[in-house]
Structures are given as structure tokens and as C-alpha cells.
Design an enzyme around this catalytic site. Structure first.
Site, mmCIF file in Angstrom:
data_model
loop_
_atom_site.group_PDB
_atom_site.id
_atom_site.type_symbol
_atom_site.label_atom_id
_atom_site.label_comp_id
_atom_site.label_asym_id
_atom_site.label_seq_id
_atom_site.Cartn_x
_atom_site.Cartn_y
_atom_site.Cartn_z
ATOM 1 N N ASP A 1 -4.932 4.824 -2.664
ATOM 2 C CA ASP A 1 -3.987 6.251 -1.709
ATOM 3 C C ASP A 1 -2.841 5.829 -1.251
ATOM 4 O O ASP A 1 -2.227 6.652 -0.490
ATOM 5 C CB ASP A 1 -4.748 5.671 -0.396
ATOM 6 N N ARG B 1 4.155 8.641 -2.936
ATOM 7 C CA ARG B 1 5.188 8.091 -4.073
ATOM 8 C C ARG B 1 5.266 7.896 -5.174
ATOM 9 O O ARG B 1 6.406 8.068 -6.267
ATOM 10 C CB ARG B 1 5.593 6.236 -3.468
ATOM 11 N N ASP C 1 -4.971 14.488 1.097
ATOM 12 C CA ASP C 1 -4.648 13.146 0.648
ATOM 13 C C ASP C 1 -6.324 12.341 1.222
ATOM 14 O O ASP C 1 -6.229 11.586 2.585
ATOM 15 C CB ASP C 1 -3.830 12.251 1.222
ATOM 16 N N GLU D 1 -0.235 6.889 -2.682
ATOM 17 C CA GLU D 1 -0.116 8.694 -3.826
ATOM 18 C C GLU D 1 1.415 8.964 -3.908
ATOM 19 O O GLU D 1 1.481 10.029 -4.969
ATOM 20 C CB GLU D 1 -1.444 9.368 -3.738
ATOM 21 N N ASP E 1 -0.848 16.405 4.868
ATOM 22 C CA ASP E 1 -0.274 15.044 3.382
ATOM 23 C C ASP E 1 0.955 15.907 2.683
ATOM 24 O O ASP E 1 1.519 15.289 1.932
ATOM 25 C CB ASP E 1 -0.439 14.169 3.304
ATOM 26 N N LYS F 1 -9.917 7.100 2.018
ATOM 27 C CA LYS F 1 -9.764 6.385 3.564
ATOM 28 C C LYS F 1 -10.769 6.590 4.308
ATOM 29 O O LYS F 1 -12.216 7.159 4.361
ATOM 30 C CB LYS F 1 -8.922 7.012 4.144
ATOM 31 N N LYS G 1 6.757 16.106 -0.543
ATOM 32 C CA LYS G 1 5.501 15.379 -0.640
ATOM 33 C C LYS G 1 4.779 16.557 -0.629
ATOM 34 O O LYS G 1 4.492 17.338 0.616
ATOM 35 C CB LYS G 1 5.316 14.512 -0.399
HETATM 36 N N1 BES Z 1 -0.829 9.958 3.424
HETATM 37 C C1 BES Z 1 -1.042 8.611 3.775
HETATM 38 C C2 BES Z 1 0.392 8.398 4.857
HETATM 39 C C3 BES Z 1 0.039 8.664 6.463
HETATM 40 C C4 BES Z 1 -0.726 8.302 7.338
HETATM 41 C C5 BES Z 1 0.144 9.876 6.350
HETATM 42 C C6 BES Z 1 -1.199 8.457 8.331
HETATM 43 C C7 BES Z 1 0.066 10.461 8.052
HETATM 44 C C8 BES Z 1 -0.279 9.008 8.572
HETATM 45 C C9 BES Z 1 -0.118 8.069 2.283
HETATM 46 O O1 BES Z 1 -0.885 8.961 1.282
HETATM 47 C C10 BES Z 1 -1.049 6.954 2.551
HETATM 48 O O2 BES Z 1 -1.730 6.996 3.087
HETATM 49 N N2 BES Z 1 -0.714 5.574 2.826
HETATM 50 C C11 BES Z 1 -0.794 4.390 2.839
HETATM 51 C C12 BES Z 1 0.007 3.705 2.105
HETATM 52 C C13 BES Z 1 -0.787 2.085 1.200
HETATM 53 C C14 BES Z 1 -1.730 1.970 1.050
HETATM 54 C C15 BES Z 1 0.286 1.219 0.934
HETATM 55 C C16 BES Z 1 -0.481 4.399 4.429
HETATM 56 O O3 BES Z 1 -0.193 4.069 4.569
HETATM 57 O O4 BES Z 1 -1.369 3.168 4.587
HETATM 58 ZN ZN ZN Z 2 -0.462 10.723 1.353
HETATM 59 ZN ZN ZN Z 3 -3.036 8.143 1.079
#
Ligand code: BES
Ligand code: ZN
Ligand code: ZN
Length: 499
Positions: free
Chosen positions: A345, A349, A268, A347, A286, A275, A263
Site C-alpha cells: 500500500d 513512493r 489504490d 506504492e 489517488d 485497504k 502520482k
Molecule cells: N494513497 C495512499 C495515501 C492516502 C491515504 C491518500 C488517505 C489519501 C487519503 C497511499 O498509497 C498509502 O496507502 N499510504 C500508506 C503508507 C503506509 C503503508 C506506510 C498510508 O498512508 O497508510
Molecule cells: Zn496511494
Molecule cells: Zn497505497
């Protein structure tokens, strides 16, 4: 000369000697004079606890100006991982001294399946990784001298293989340093295009250059091929997306390749599903999945492993703007499946989906392994101690666990239970939602989403490194807050074990 037998060892500024918690010398330095120098310290100050260290000057000694006593704790508890940590502890104990000629006196130990060479390599690895800092962007960069440890072994017999093992550790440590550095880079500097240039440079500067094919798709090719997952995430940013593809062929044509997918979200923000500011602070990492697979690719090719390896990196910047995708948008992915993007967010996947589909349809892979900072849920569940692992093939999890044991980089299986969670991805208007209907089991719903894009029953595993990819404080072999480098060494082990 990197390895010397004790009998004809050249003078040193410092030699590291290992003692267990019974104060038994594990470094077999048969020097009658030594006892006089050390007896007071061993009787009084030094206890031999794990990671304890004490420097002692040896005035007039012909070989060592100083020794650093390092405690190992219980000798029978020692593992290669604990030796890496001790290598790091010794290295940081003398970092400020800026000594030139330093050596580990490799301890004589019985660790299952380990030779002297493995023990030396572990010490060397830890001593190097702990020295990595990211200070090149300070206006007055602190000058840190790199301390290069040589090895002393108890007798000439034990020299076998040590040179090669230490050289290999050096190559791996350099690759880990490369990976951690690009992950640490500011997102202003490391855009998707800059990441692509890093990847092209890896190919171009490789000793195996002639066996590597590198290509980078820009928006043009992505649009032509309808890679909607990568495009929709990238569309909000002024820094356009890229799809990086590296192929290394150094085994029989008939041997199926291992495909690593990383990834590569260079920043992000969350997109329109923005966020909150504290959560954005570290989101330059990220792309740690991308950094990890690129570093593993670099190491595998530097080591000239006899494997067929593909490295795929979808890379984007996730930004809100007038061009950004909106919650509610329905996107057609490279595979043809449609996805209702309900949270911009989620993204990672979306871009991985296109890359996994590419991996499983354009190659006949032995295995696909993706590495991603995918979910906060995984970070909450396992913390920074392990990568969450999810797979459609049980034996692949076992292989990753084996590589994990050898490397000391942990993996922990994520819950599967698709009979409970699969339906959470059902959409009324598209084939899939990009987030579950409920927040629970977020790391699993993300994995199940990815699984929809793995075609042809290709064996696939997913490593969620949201927790372990970044250390909030120094620990073990990581000397500074920031990218941990996990799971680069695990991937290299996996590649070697499955060569
Ligand atoms: N990059 C984030 C996941 C992340 C969070 C990595 C904290 C490292 C530390 C990812 O893109 C994300 O934001 N995922 C969301 C998914 C949700 C919206 C279903 C998350 O984990 O909150
Ligand atoms: Zn991310
Ligand atoms: Zn994200």
C-alpha cells in the site's frame, strides 16, 4: 463586451453590489435612485457580514432588474482569497435563478499590490469554480446553466487590464475544471491508459501544440528501461502501467526546465496489503497529483507562458491478484537501488521514485516538484487545509510559499529531522525498505524515501496532497464533495513567478 464602465453599462438581469459590515457601499454605483430602492433592506435585514447576501428587485430601474447585495465583513480584512470566496458565494446565491445577464460591480478597494483587474479576476475565479459539478455520469443529468459574470467598473479609467485579467481567470478556471473532472472520473473509466490518452489530448488540442512533445511509455519500454518501481506496482492489475512524458519548450534552449511529477495511481486498493473497504471508497483520487500537474501543464500552455516545462506522470492501478507483488519482494528500481517492499500500500513512493530519478537524470532541472496523495499521515497531520511540503532546498519552499499566498492554496512544511528518521528505512536485505520501521512521522519517512531517488543535487520539492486533494464537504470555491483542485492554481502561480 466583458467589462463596462458604469456610465454606459447595458441593462442587466442582476448586478452584484458589495457592502462592508458598516453597510458602506464598496461598489461605487453613483446612482441617486438606488438609495430609495435599498434603504429599507440596508436599515433592517442586511448586516454586511462576510458572505451574507440579499436579492432585491428594482422595479422600473433602467439598468438593473435586480441587485444582489453581498456582505464583505470588515473591508480592511479583505484579501484576494476572500474575494474569490465572495465571488463563489454570489454565484451560488443566484445559481437557481438561471439569469443571463449578470455582472459584478467591482468594488473599489485598497488591497496591497492589487489593481482593479486583480480584484475582478478573483471574483470571476470564485464565481466559476463554484459552478463545477460532476453530474455527466448520471443517467438523467441535471441541466445546470453556466452563469457567466461580466464586470462593471466605476469609471472608464479603472477598465485598464480588467479584460485580460478576467480572460486569464477564465483560462485557469477551465484548466482547474479539467483537472477536477479527470480526478472525479470513475477508476473503471480512468485507467492508466485512459489517463495517458487524456494527456496526449491535452498536447494535441493545445494552441502551443507545435512546442509540445508528448510520449507515453507502455510496459514494453518500462521493461526495456528497467523502471522496476512503476512495473512492480502495476503488475497486479489487468490495466497495465504507463509513463507519461510531456515537454513544453517556449523559452531559450539554455533555460533549465521546471519538472512537475504527479502520482497517477488510478485506483489504490492497497494491493495485497489491502485497504479496509471504507479506505478504498475514495481511492480513485489517488491520481490527484497526476490530475493536478496535467491541469497545470494545460493551463501553462493555454496561457502560452514563456517557460520550459516538463510534466512526468507514472501511472498504475494498484491491485491484488496472482500477479501482484508481495510484501517481502525485493525490487530493483530505475536508479539501480533495491527496495524491500514490505507494504504494497506504500506504492506511490515506488512509482514516484522512478519518475524522480528520470527527472533528475534525463533533465537538468531548475526545480522538480512532485505532487502526490502520498500518506494518510500527512492528511492526519494537516487535514484538508494545506499540502504538506518537503524539500532538499530551503529556497524552493519559500518560492512555493509565495505562490501559495498568491493563490490562496496553502502549503505547510513537514518535519525534516532526517537524523531521527533516515535509519527507519534501512533494510537487512535491500538498500531501502518502502515503509519506515515505525508508523510515526509517516509523511516524513515517505519524503525521505523519495529523496534517495533525486540525483545530481537537483532542487526538489514534494507536495503531499493526501488531505487537501479531496474535500469531504463543499467549502469556499468548491461546490461539491470530491476533488478540490488543490494545488493546480498554486502550481500555475509558481510557474508564472519563476518564468
Ligand atoms: N494513497 C495512499 C495515501 C492516502 C491515504 C491518500 C488517505 C489519501 C487519503 C497511499 O498509497 C498509502 O496507502 N499510504 C500508506 C503508507 C503506509 C503503508 C506506510 C498510508 O498512508 O497508510
Ligand atoms: Zn496511494
Ligand atoms: Zn497505497
Amino acid at each position: 463586451m466583458k467589462v463596462e464602465a458604469f456610465q454606459n453599462c447595458s441593462p442587466k438581469d442582476l448586478i452584484v453590489l458589495f457592502y462592508d459590515d458598516q453597510k458602506k457601499a464598496l461598489s461605487k454605483w453613483k446612482d441617486p435612485a438606488l438609495a430609495d430602492y435599498l434603504s429599507m433592506a440596508l436599515e433592517n435585514d442586511f448586516k454586511g457580514k462576510f458572505k451574507e447576501s440579499l436579492m432585491i428587485y428594482l422595479p422600473g430601474h433602467p439598468i438593473a432588474k435586480r441587485v444582489l447585495l453581498v456582505g464583505t465583513g470588515k473591508a480592511q480584512d479583505l484579501t484576494l482569497q476572500r474575494l474569490r470566496i465572495l465571488g463563489a458565494a454570489a454565484s451560488s446565491a443566484i445559481a437557481s435563478k438561471q439569469l443571463k445577464k449578470v455582472a459584478f460591480f467591482v468594488p473599489d478597494l485598497k488591497i496591497k499590490n492589487c489593481k482593479t483587474a486583480d480584484i475582478a479576476a478573483a471574483l470571476s475565479m470564485g464565481s466559476q469554480l463554484i459552478q463545477v459539478h460532476f453530474e455527466e455520469w448520471k443517467s438523467k443529468a441535471k441541466k445546470r446553466e453556466w452563469t457567466d459574470f461580466s464586470m462593471i467598473v466605476s469609471d472608464a479609467k479603472s477598465k485598464a487590464g480588467v479584460d485580460a485579467a478576467v480572460e486569464k481567470a477564465r483560462c485557469i478556471a477551465a484548466g482547474v475544471q479539467f483537472g477536477r473532472r479527470i480526478i472525479a472520473m470513475s477508476p473503471r473509466q480512468l485507467t492508466p491508459d485512459a489517463l495517458a490518452k487524456e494527456a496526449l489530448a491535452v498536447a494535441k488540442n493545445s494552441p502551443m501544440k507545435s512546442k509540445i512533445k508528448a510520449s507515453v511509455w507502455t510496459e514494453k519500454e518500462l521493461e526495456k528501461k528497467k523502471y522496476g518501481g512503476i512495473l512492480c506496482v502495476g503488475q497486479g492489475s489487468d490495466n497495465p502501467p504507463r509513463f507519461i512524458q510531456l515537454e513544453y519548450r517556449n523559452a531559450a534552449q539554455s533555460k533549465k526546465p521546471i519538472v512537475l511529477v504527479g502520482k497517477g495511481v488510478t485506483f489504490d486498493s492497497g494491493g495485497l496489503s489491502l485497504k479496509p473497504p471504507p479506505a478504498q471508497e475514495t481511492m480513485k483520487y489517488d491520481m490527484a497529483g497526476a490530475g493536478s500537474v496535467l491541469a497545470a501543464f494545460k493551463i501553462a500552455t493555454d496561457l502560452k507562458l514563456k517557460i520550459n516545462l516538463v510534466c512526468l506522470i507514472p501511472t498504475v492501478e494498484n491491485m491484488p491478484s496472482g500477479k501482484a507483488q508481495r510484501p517481502g519482494d525485493v525490487v530493483t528500481m530505475a536508479s539501480g537501488l533495491t527496495v524491500e517492499v514490505l507494504n504494497t500500500d506504500a506504492e506511490g513512493r515506488l512509482i514516484l521514485a522512478d519518475a524522480l530519478w528520470h527527472a533528475s537524470t534525463q533533465y537538468k532541472p531548475e526545480a522538480i516538484i512532485d505532487v502526490a496523495t502520498l500518506t494518510g499521515a500527512c492528511a492526519l497531520a494537516v487535514g484538508d487545509a494545506a499540502a504538506g511540503v518537503f524539500s532538499n532546498t530551503e529556497s524552493l519552499i519559500q518560492k512555493l510559499q509565495k505562490a501559495s499566498e498568491a493563490s490562496g492554496e496553502n502549503v505547510w512544511p513537514l518535519p525534516d529531522f532526517d537524523e531521527f528518521y533516515a535509519d527507519l528505512l534501512n533494510s537487512e536485505v535491500a538498500d531501502l525498505r518502502n515503509i519506515g520501521k515505525r508508523r510515526e512521522a509517516g509523511a516524513t519517512t515517505a519524503s525521505l524515501f523519495l529523496e534517495h531517488f533525486v540525483e545530481n543535487k537537483a532542487p526538489w520539492a514534494h507536495l503531499d496532497i493526501a488531505g487537501c486533494g479531496w474535500y469531504d464537504a463543499p467549502r469556499d470555491m468548491v461546490g461539491v464533495r470530491g476533488p478540490s483542485g488543490v494545488p493546480i492554481r498554486l502550481l500555475v502561480e509558481f510557474l508564472e513567478q519563476n518564468a
